[in-house]
Design a protein around this motif. Structure first.
Motif, PDB file in Angstrom:
ATOM      1  N   UNK A   1       0.838  -1.084   0.014  1.00  0.00           N
ATOM      2  CA  UNK A   1       0.133   0.046   0.038  1.00  0.00           C
ATOM      3  C   UNK A   1       0.722   1.101   0.007  1.00  0.00           C
ATOM      4  N   UNK A   2       1.930   1.286   1.062  1.00  0.00           N
ATOM      5  CA  UNK A   2       3.034   2.421   0.620  1.00  0.00           C
ATOM      6  C   UNK A   2       3.345   2.602  -0.669  1.00  0.00           C
ATOM      7  N   UNK A   3       3.991   1.615  -1.163  1.00  0.00           N
ATOM      8  CA  UNK A   3       4.305   1.790  -2.970  1.00  0.00           C
ATOM      9  C   UNK A   3       3.150   2.286  -3.551  1.00  0.00           C
ATOM     10  N   UNK A   4       2.042   1.719  -3.521  1.00  0.00           N
ATOM     11  CA  UNK A   4       0.918   2.108  -4.535  1.00  0.00           C
ATOM     12  C   UNK A   4       0.640   3.599  -4.141  1.00  0.00           C
ATOM     13  N   UNK A   5       0.730   4.108  -3.044  1.00  0.00           N
ATOM     14  CA  UNK A   5       0.607   5.538  -2.740  1.00  0.00           C
ATOM     15  C   UNK A   5       1.343   6.555  -3.887  1.00  0.00           C
ATOM     16  N   UNK A   6       2.447   6.136  -4.043  1.00  0.00           N
ATOM     17  CA  UNK A   6       3.039   6.816  -5.196  1.00  0.00           C
ATOM     18  C   UNK A   6       3.204   6.125  -6.553  1.00  0.00           C
ATOM     19  N   UNK A   7       2.495   4.999  -6.624  1.00  0.00           N
ATOM     20  CA  UNK A   7       2.363   4.096  -7.703  1.00  0.00           C
ATOM     21  C   UNK A   7       3.855   3.908  -8.414  1.00  0.00           C
ATOM     22  N   UNK A   8       4.853   3.384  -7.417  1.00  0.00           N
ATOM     23  CA  UNK A   8       5.879   2.881  -8.011  1.00  0.00           C
ATOM     24  C   UNK A   8       6.277   1.496  -7.340  1.00  0.00           C
ATOM     25  N   UNK A   9       5.441   0.545  -7.681  1.00  0.00           N
ATOM     26  CA  UNK A   9       5.655  -0.828  -7.424  1.00  0.00           C
ATOM     27  C   UNK A   9       6.537  -1.619  -8.519  1.00  0.00           C
ATOM     28  N   UNK A  10       7.533  -2.113  -8.174  1.00  0.00           N
ATOM     29  CA  UNK A  10       8.528  -2.916  -9.037  1.00  0.00           C
ATOM     30  C   UNK A  10       7.949  -4.015  -9.696  1.00  0.00           C
ATOM     31  N   UNK A  11       7.857  -4.168 -11.177  1.00  0.00           N
ATOM     32  CA  UNK A  11       7.525  -5.302 -11.791  1.00  0.00           C
ATOM     33  C   UNK A  11       8.758  -6.248 -12.108  1.00  0.00           C
ATOM     34  N   UNK A  12       8.505  -7.554 -12.351  1.00  0.00           N
ATOM     35  CA  UNK A  12       9.287  -8.563 -12.514  1.00  0.00           C
ATOM     36  C   UNK A  12      10.451  -7.885 -13.749  1.00  0.00           C
ATOM     37  N   UNK A  13      11.634  -8.239 -13.430  1.00  0.00           N
ATOM     38  CA  UNK A  13      12.780  -7.808 -14.392  1.00  0.00           C
ATOM     39  C   UNK A  13      13.466  -9.086 -14.852  1.00  0.00           C
ATOM     40  N   UNK A  14      13.999  -9.105 -16.005  1.00  0.00           N
ATOM     41  CA  UNK A  14      14.783 -10.117 -16.688  1.00  0.00           C
ATOM     42  C   UNK A  14      16.340  -9.989 -16.244  1.00  0.00           C
ATOM     43  N   UNK A  15      16.808  -8.815 -16.308  1.00  0.00           N
ATOM     44  CA  UNK A  15      18.027  -8.481 -15.967  1.00  0.00           C
ATOM     45  C   UNK A  15      18.129  -7.147 -15.657  1.00  0.00           C
ATOM     46  N   UNK A  16      19.066  -6.621 -14.733  1.00  0.00           N
ATOM     47  CA  UNK A  16      19.329  -5.453 -14.281  1.00  0.00           C
ATOM     48  C   UNK A  16      19.654  -4.458 -15.680  1.00  0.00           C
ATOM     49  N   UNK A  17      19.012  -3.226 -15.335  1.00  0.00           N
ATOM     50  CA  UNK A  17      19.459  -2.169 -16.378  1.00  0.00           C
ATOM     51  C   UNK A  17      19.813  -0.878 -15.454  1.00  0.00           C
ATOM     52  N   UNK A  18      20.960  -0.224 -15.435  1.00  0.00           N
ATOM     53  CA  UNK A  18      21.406   0.705 -14.563  1.00  0.00           C
ATOM     54  C   UNK A  18      20.963   2.244 -15.232  1.00  0.00           C
ATOM     55  N   UNK A  19      20.576   3.209 -14.670  1.00  0.00           N
ATOM     56  CA  UNK A  19      20.116   4.548 -15.008  1.00  0.00           C
ATOM     57  C   UNK A  19      20.598   5.741 -14.152  1.00  0.00           C
ATOM     58  N   UNK A  20      20.775   6.777 -14.938  1.00  0.00           N
ATOM     59  CA  UNK A  20      21.293   7.793 -14.198  1.00  0.00           C
ATOM     60  C   UNK A  20      20.118   8.960 -14.051  1.00  0.00           C
ATOM     61  N   UNK A  21      20.067   9.479 -13.060  1.00  0.00           N
ATOM     62  CA  UNK A  21      19.001  10.708 -13.096  1.00  0.00           C
ATOM     63  C   UNK A  21      19.902  11.985 -13.643  1.00  0.00           C
ATOM     64  N   UNK A  22      19.198  12.837 -14.630  1.00  0.00           N
ATOM     65  CA  UNK A  22      19.712  13.901 -14.999  1.00  0.00           C
ATOM     66  C   UNK A  22      18.999  15.045 -14.859  1.00  0.00           C
ATOM     67  N   UNK A  23      19.464  16.329 -14.762  1.00  0.00           N
ATOM     68  CA  UNK A  23      18.805  17.528 -14.797  1.00  0.00           C
ATOM     69  C   UNK A  23      18.973  18.661 -16.066  1.00  0.00           C
ATOM     70  N   UNK A  24      17.847  18.757 -16.273  1.00  0.00           N
ATOM     71  CA  UNK A  24      17.658  19.711 -17.542  1.00  0.00           C
ATOM     72  C   UNK A  24      17.295  21.230 -17.003  1.00  0.00           C
ATOM     73  N   UNK A  25      17.875  22.169 -17.564  1.00  0.00           N
ATOM     74  CA  UNK A  25      17.602  23.444 -16.829  1.00  0.00           C
ATOM     75  C   UNK A  25      17.151  24.421 -17.927  1.00  0.00           C
ATOM     76  N   UNK A  26      15.761  25.308 -17.836  1.00  0.00           N
ATOM     77  CA  UNK A  26      15.780  26.290 -18.817  1.00  0.00           C
ATOM     78  C   UNK A  26      15.925  27.821 -17.909  1.00  0.00           C
ATOM     79  N   UNK A  27      16.550  28.762 -18.411  1.00  0.00           N
ATOM     80  CA  UNK A  27      16.594  30.036 -17.735  1.00  0.00           C
ATOM     81  C   UNK A  27      15.284  30.664 -17.508  1.00  0.00           C
TER      82      UNK A  27
END
Length: 392
Positions: A8-34
């Motif tokens: 329920x805690x996870x559903x509150x922000x709707x980010x429950x993990x789904x099954x994965x076949x292999x790990x894939x790594x990702x980086x959070x980046x930032x975009x800026x507009x003046x």
């Protein structure tokens, strides 16, 4: 904490993990507009949004698929940030090497929305009412301009243009993300070749607008909201807790909730002692919501609600006018038992596009989750999605 409580805690922000076949790594980046000028003509300085990408951008820069996220989500659509992450992105089951949205073929991008509901999550980068107004050195509060789904799209477009991208192989989004996906196709038809609307709509009707208003009223009735001016005092966490609880219940179907929530015992002792004591099922729902409330921002939720309430594809006076410019192939995947964005909304939009002679496909997702079938039962449409993305 029990497994059910964790769900329920996870559903509150709707980010429950789904099954994965292999790990894939990702980086959070930032975009800026003046600066950014909203669809309503207001200027916002120093706009920042987070974004993630999966796969490789080809030399022609024409293999891009944009994933647009849902109301309480963010750009973390797939993969993990590190080995310590307990959860992968919400659509990891369909985004990755060899999956329906194949990152061996496509460069997949997702962007945090403006006024993201959870600006206090460490992984979220967003500009909204909680951000510092450069003109005053204080949080904007309700001085922040009203933003629309078109504004979310326009900021995404600015990011893509900064990367040298001028065309999208597809835009795919669930729930609020589906509104953004169809807005992309309506506002920028020369950009969008394919559009996938999952658990979505082309516009919101009176019933749905009223339903969203309950979320906003819960916050505004919290005395600590203080007309949106609470950043130097106590945050309206009870209002946020109630709003999140209503979002969670609305996004789930009774079939699932009745399987996992505590069952009502005959005449619960605590409930007989006082009307202020919570019943077991209510405690289950609100306890989880209360734990997540500090990660959200009340004003951000209000602004998101308003952006959704205002939505009509193409931002025209009628849905029919708004859909007229769409040239993309379209695929609608509503949930058959959705109680939040009911399937008739997607059916109406698809029907109007068909009447105009547009290329439209429509299939419903089945499952026990209701609205959340669009996240947790999406794999049943993996083959269809893969084939749709491959069509010429």
């Amino acid at each position: 904490m029990t497994r059910l409580w964790t769900i329920v805690i996870s559903v509150t922000v709707l980010i429950i993990s789904l099954p994965i076949n292999a790990e894939q790594w990702v980086e959070k980046r930032s975009f800026t507009m003046d600066s950014y000028t909203t669809h309503g003509g207001e200027t916002i300085k120093d706009v920042k949004v987070g974004w993630e990408a999966y796969g490789t951008l080809n030399e022609a820069k024409d293999n891009v698929i944009l994933i647009t996220h849902f109301f309480s989500g963010n750009s973390h659509a797939a993969g993990k940030y590190s080995e310590d992450d307990k959860q992968a992105g919400y659509w990891d089951a369909i985004i990755g090497p060899g999956k329906a949205i194949d990152t061996n073929k496509y460069y997949v991008i997702s962007v945090d929305s403006l006024v993201n509901a959870y600006p206090n999550l460490p992984s979220v980068i967003t500009t909204g009412p909680a951000s510092i107004n450069p003109a005053t050195g204080q949080p904007y509060g309700l001085d922040f301009p009203i933003v629309t789904i078109r504004d979310f799209v326009n900021v995404q477009k600015a990011l893509l243009e900064d990367l040298g991208v001028r065309q999208l192989h597809a835009v795919v989004g669930a729930s609020m993300g589906s509104l953004q996906a169809i807005e992309w196709a309506a506002a920028y038809p020369d950009w969008v070749e394919r559009m996938v609307s999952v658990i979505g709509a082309g516009s919101l009707d009176a019933w749905t607008i009223m339903g969203l208003e309950h979320w906003a009223r819960a916050i505004r009735l919290d005395p600590n909201w203080n007309g949106g001016d609470y950043y130097d005092s106590k945050a309206p966490l009870e209002g946020v807790t109630m709003a999140q609880a209503m979002i969670t219940q609305g996004a789930m179907h009774p079939t699932y909730i009745n399987q996992v929530a505590p069952q009502q015992e005959t005449l619960p002792e605590k409930a007989l002692e006082s009307v202020t004591n919570e019943l077991p099922a209510v405690e289950w729902l609100y306890g989880a919501s209360r734990a997540r409330a500090p990660l959200a921002d009340a004003n951000h939720i209000l602004y998101l609600v308003r952006a959704n309430q205002l939505f009509v594809a193409g931002h025209q006076e009628t849905l029919k006018q708004g859909l007229k410019n769409i040239s993309a192939k379209t695929l609608f995947l509503p949930s058959s038992n959705d109680l939040l964005l009911m399937p008739y909304l997607a059916e109406k939009t698809a029907g109007q596009l068909k009447e105009m002679g547009k290329d439209v496909q429509y299939e419903e997702i089945d499952g026990p989750w209701g609205h959340l079938n669009g996240l947790f039962s999406i794999q049943q449409k993996a083959k269809l999605l893969s084939e749709f993305l491959a069509t010429e």
